[in-house]
Design a protein around this motif. Sequence first.
Motif, PDB file in Angstrom:
ATOM      1  N   VAL A   9      11.005 -28.381  22.306  1.00 15.00           N
ATOM      2  CA  VAL A   9      11.406 -29.187  21.339  1.00 15.00           C
ATOM      3  C   VAL A   9      11.263 -29.965  20.674  1.00 15.00           C
ATOM      4  CG1 VAL A   9      13.248 -29.102  22.406  1.00 15.00           C
ATOM      5  CG2 VAL A   9      12.431 -31.164  22.942  1.00 15.00           C
ATOM      6  N   PRO A  10      10.952 -30.065  19.146  1.00 14.90           N
ATOM      7  CA  PRO A  10       9.524 -31.087  17.898  1.00 14.90           C
ATOM      8  C   PRO A  10      10.494 -32.176  17.533  1.00 14.90           C
ATOM      9  CG  PRO A  10      11.217 -30.144  16.898  1.00 14.90           C
ATOM     10  CD  PRO A  10      12.400 -29.585  18.327  1.00 14.90           C
ATOM     11  N   SER A  11       8.749 -33.524  17.254  1.00 13.39           N
ATOM     12  CA  SER A  11       9.125 -34.258  17.295  1.00 13.39           C
ATOM     13  C   SER A  11       9.944 -34.645  15.669  1.00 13.39           C
ATOM     14  CB  SER A  11       7.760 -35.009  16.660  1.00 13.39           C
ATOM     15  OG  SER A  11       7.193 -33.885  16.996  1.00 13.39           O
ATOM     16  N   ARG A  12      10.018 -35.224  14.731  1.00 18.65           N
ATOM     17  CA  ARG A  12      10.662 -35.175  13.703  1.00 18.65           C
ATOM     18  C   ARG A  12      10.276 -36.484  12.700  1.00 18.65           C
ATOM     19  NH1 ARG A  12      12.314 -39.148  13.309  1.00 18.65           N
ATOM     20  NH2 ARG A  12      14.771 -40.231  14.396  1.00 18.65           N
ATOM     21  N   LEU A  13      10.005 -36.118  11.524  1.00 17.95           N
ATOM     22  CA  LEU A  13       9.818 -37.296  10.414  1.00 17.95           C
ATOM     23  C   LEU A  13      11.576 -37.760   9.965  1.00 17.95           C
ATOM     24  CD1 LEU A  13       6.759 -36.674   8.500  1.00 17.95           C
ATOM     25  CD2 LEU A  13       6.663 -37.803  10.906  1.00 17.95           C
ATOM     26  N   HIS A  14      11.560 -39.169   9.771  1.00 11.96           N
ATOM     27  CA  HIS A  14      12.465 -39.155   8.662  1.00 11.96           C
ATOM     28  C   HIS A  14      12.197 -39.888   7.651  1.00 11.96           C
ATOM     29  CE1 HIS A  14      16.476 -41.889   8.614  1.00 11.96           C
ATOM     30  NE2 HIS A  14      16.956 -40.800   9.033  1.00 11.96           N
ATOM     31  N   LEU A  15      12.677 -39.456   6.930  1.00 14.20           N
ATOM     32  CA  LEU A  15      11.635 -39.299   5.466  1.00 14.20           C
ATOM     33  C   LEU A  15      12.853 -40.700   4.670  1.00 14.20           C
ATOM     34  CD1 LEU A  15      10.865 -35.913   4.018  1.00 14.20           C
ATOM     35  CD2 LEU A  15       9.027 -38.115   5.495  1.00 14.20           C
ATOM     36  N   GLY A  16      13.975 -40.979   5.270  1.00  8.41           N
ATOM     37  CA  GLY A  16      14.639 -42.011   4.215  1.00  8.41           C
ATOM     38  C   GLY A  16      16.183 -42.053   4.566  1.00  8.41           C
ATOM     39  N   GLY A  32      14.660 -34.967   6.158  1.00  5.54           N
ATOM     40  CA  GLY A  32      13.663 -35.505   7.348  1.00  5.54           C
ATOM     41  C   GLY A  32      12.666 -33.978   7.531  1.00  5.54           C
ATOM     42  N   LEU A  33      12.024 -34.024   8.607  1.00  3.97           N
ATOM     43  CA  LEU A  33      11.027 -32.954   9.158  1.00  3.97           C
ATOM     44  C   LEU A  33      10.762 -32.488  10.420  1.00  3.97           C
ATOM     45  CD1 LEU A  33       9.423 -30.520   7.624  1.00  3.97           C
ATOM     46  CD2 LEU A  33       8.124 -31.940   7.222  1.00  3.97           C
ATOM     47  N   PRO A  34      11.058 -31.912  10.560  1.00  6.93           N
ATOM     48  CA  PRO A  34      10.140 -31.295  12.369  1.00  6.93           C
ATOM     49  C   PRO A  34       8.995 -31.289  11.780  1.00  6.93           C
ATOM     50  CG  PRO A  34      11.807 -29.511  11.620  1.00  6.93           C
ATOM     51  CD  PRO A  34      12.199 -30.404  10.660  1.00  6.93           C
ATOM     52  N   LEU A  35       8.041 -31.203  13.320  1.00 12.19           N
ATOM     53  CA  LEU A  35       6.764 -31.058  12.784  1.00 12.19           C
ATOM     54  C   LEU A  35       5.994 -30.499  14.052  1.00 12.19           C
ATOM     55  CD1 LEU A  35       5.647 -34.981  12.990  1.00 12.19           C
ATOM     56  CD2 LEU A  35       5.649 -33.525  10.990  1.00 12.19           C
ATOM     57  N   SER A  93      11.765 -38.994  19.870  1.00 13.55           N
ATOM     58  CA  SER A  93      11.614 -38.989  21.118  1.00 13.55           C
ATOM     59  C   SER A  93      13.395 -38.659  21.948  1.00 13.55           C
ATOM     60  CB  SER A  93      10.571 -39.958  21.652  1.00 13.55           C
ATOM     61  OG  SER A  93      11.763 -41.301  22.562  1.00 13.55           O
ATOM     62  N   GLY A  94      14.419 -39.664  21.918  1.00 12.81           N
ATOM     63  CA  GLY A  94      15.018 -39.707  22.365  1.00 12.81           C
ATOM     64  C   GLY A  94      15.913 -39.064  22.524  1.00 12.81           C
ATOM     65  N   THR A  95      16.380 -38.392  20.803  1.00 14.69           N
ATOM     66  CA  THR A  95      17.426 -37.197  20.357  1.00 14.69           C
ATOM     67  C   THR A  95      16.840 -35.992  21.238  1.00 14.69           C
ATOM     68  OG1 THR A  95      18.164 -38.155  19.065  1.00 14.69           O
ATOM     69  CG2 THR A  95      18.301 -36.101  18.760  1.00 14.69           C
ATOM     70  N   GLN A  96      15.234 -36.171  20.999  1.00 12.96           N
ATOM     71  CA  GLN A  96      14.641 -34.906  21.687  1.00 12.96           C
ATOM     72  C   GLN A  96      15.154 -34.090  23.572  1.00 12.96           C
ATOM     73  OE1 GLN A  96      14.549 -32.052  19.614  1.00 12.96           O
ATOM     74  NE2 GLN A  96      15.596 -33.640  17.766  1.00 12.96           N
ATOM     75  N   ARG A 124      23.403 -39.916  21.053  1.00 17.63           N
ATOM     76  CA  ARG A 124      22.788 -38.907  20.116  1.00 17.63           C
ATOM     77  C   ARG A 124      22.708 -39.390  18.715  1.00 17.63           C
ATOM     78  NH1 ARG A 124      19.309 -41.941  22.801  1.00 17.63           N
ATOM     79  NH2 ARG A 124      18.052 -41.693  20.381  1.00 17.63           N
ATOM     80  N   GLY A 125      22.060 -39.444  18.123  1.00 17.62           N
ATOM     81  CA  GLY A 125      22.790 -38.930  16.416  1.00 17.62           C
ATOM     82  C   GLY A 125      23.329 -40.450  16.368  1.00 17.62           C
ATOM     83  N   GLY A 126      23.640 -41.112  15.989  1.00 22.71           N
ATOM     84  CA  GLY A 126      24.499 -42.354  16.070  1.00 22.71           C
ATOM     85  C   GLY A 126      24.477 -42.647  14.603  1.00 22.71           C
ATOM     86  N   ARG A 127      22.974 -42.788  13.880  1.00 25.71           N
ATOM     87  CA  ARG A 127      22.673 -42.771  11.985  1.00 25.71           C
ATOM     88  C   ARG A 127      22.207 -41.846  11.574  1.00 25.71           C
ATOM     89  NH1 ARG A 127      21.450 -47.592  15.084  1.00 25.71           N
ATOM     90  NH2 ARG A 127      22.654 -49.043  14.878  1.00 25.71           N
ATOM     91  N   SER A 128      21.304 -41.281  12.044  1.00 22.22           N
ATOM     92  CA  SER A 128      20.817 -39.646  11.453  1.00 22.22           C
ATOM     93  C   SER A 128      21.172 -38.316  11.989  1.00 22.22           C
ATOM     94  CB  SER A 128      19.395 -39.786  11.520  1.00 22.22           C
ATOM     95  OG  SER A 128      18.223 -38.941  10.578  1.00 22.22           O
ATOM     96  N   GLY A 129      21.170 -37.918  11.818  1.00 21.09           N
ATOM     97  CA  GLY A 129      21.609 -36.383  11.746  1.00 21.09           C
ATOM     98  C   GLY A 129      20.435 -35.739  12.114  1.00 21.09           C
ATOM     99  N   ILE A 130      19.137 -35.879  11.856  1.00 20.98           N
ATOM    100  CA  ILE A 130      18.122 -34.835  11.535  1.00 20.98           C
ATOM    101  C   ILE A 130      17.437 -34.979  12.832  1.00 20.98           C
ATOM    102  CG2 ILE A 130      15.475 -35.142  11.014  1.00 20.98           C
ATOM    103  CD1 ILE A 130      17.488 -35.344   8.194  1.00 20.98           C
ATOM    104  N   GLY A 131      17.543 -35.034  13.675  1.00 18.64           N
ATOM    105  CA  GLY A 131      17.298 -35.200  15.193  1.00 18.64           C
ATOM    106  C   GLY A 131      17.605 -33.946  16.122  1.00 18.64           C
ATOM    107  N   ILE A 132      19.176 -33.623  15.565  1.00 14.35           N
ATOM    108  CA  ILE A 132      19.995 -32.489  15.953  1.00 14.35           C
ATOM    109  C   ILE A 132      19.245 -32.002  15.481  1.00 14.35           C
ATOM    110  CG2 ILE A 132      22.390 -31.967  16.626  1.00 14.35           C
ATOM    111  CD1 ILE A 132      22.962 -35.185  16.508  1.00 14.35           C
ATOM    112  N   ALA A 133      19.866 -31.530  14.428  1.00 19.59           N
ATOM    113  CA  ALA A 133      19.156 -30.311  13.774  1.00 19.59           C
ATOM    114  C   ALA A 133      17.936 -29.937  13.761  1.00 19.59           C
ATOM    115  CB  ALA A 133      19.639 -30.429  11.915  1.00 19.59           C
TER     116      ALA A 133
END
Length: 322
Positions: A9-16, A32-35, A93-96, A124-133
Amino acid sequence: MSNSVTIRVPSRLHLGFLDLNGDTGRRFGSVGLPLSEPETVVTLSRSSETIVEGPESRRAGEHLSTLCSHLGVRGQHRLVVEQSIPSHAGLGSGTQIALAVASALRTLHQLPLDIGGDATLLDRGGRSGIGIASFESGGVIVDAGKDDSGRPPPVVARLPFPEEWRVILILDHGGHGLHGDAEIAAFRSLPPFPASGSGEICRRVLMGMMPALVEHDLPAFGAAVAAIQMLIGTHFAPAQGGVFTSKRVERVAHALNEAGAVGIGQSSWGPTGFAFAPSQDAAVRFVSAVQQTVEHGIEIRIVKGRNSGAKISSTKLDLVGS
C-alpha cells in the motif's frame, strides 16, 4: 483457496484541506497524491497460532483482532509487517496499515473488499479521505469532505500525475507531527478558518492544480500547491510552531525552491516536506545543489507519484497428491 496474501500500500502526500469550517454541510475536503515509496507491505497467512511480527506489529495486531471479530473469522494467522511507512510523519501510515490488514484478511478468506466500511470500523479517514482513496487507486485526488452521515469523504476528482514529474521528499527522522489527542486539541485551539481562505483554496485547486495536471504545466501546478500550503500552514502555525513543523525541513524546502524545485510544502502535520521537479534529472540536480546544507537526521528522497492503488498478490495452497 489462498494460504498467503501480500498487500503493498502506498504512502501519500496530503497537499491541503479545502474547507476547515464545514458551514456548507461538509468539512475538511482534501487534495492528495499517493507515492511510489515508501510503502507498507504486509503478508498474512494461515497458521497454527496467531503471530504478529515486524514494525507497527502492535497496531497491526489490534486491527487483525478487531476485523476477525467483526467478520466472524475463526482460525489463527501469521501477520508479518515486512516494511512500513514512517509513523506520524504526515505520510498516512495509520490508514494504510489498517486497510492493508483488512484487505489481506478479506482476500485470504475469500470475502469481498469493503475499503470504506473497514476504514470506518478501524477509525480511519476521520478528516481526510485521501488515504482511503489512495488505497483504491492513484493520481492526484480531491475529496469533498465529510458530512454527518459517517461515510468516508467522496472522491470528486482524480487526475493522473504526469509520469515524468518527480516528488522530492524531505524526511526529518528526529521529529514527528501532531497526532492523537494532541491533534484533536490543536484543531480545537485554532480560530475558525476564514471563508475567504477556503474560497481561495478551492479556486487554486479547480483553476490552478487541475488544469495544470491536464496540460502537464509544472510551474502552474507548483504555484497552486505553494499558495494552498501557505494558506493552510499560516493557519496551523500557532499549533505546530510555524508554517512547517520542522525548521530543518523548512530550510531544505526553501533551498530546493531556490535551486529550481516548485510547489514546496508540508504533508499533513509533517514533519515531512516536499517539492516537485519536472524530471528525474532535474530532481537530482536540485538535490545535489542543496545536499551540503542538509543537517544530520534529514533524508531527501526522489520518488514518483503513483497512478495506481494497493497491490494484492496471493499464493495458493499446494495440496500434496492433487
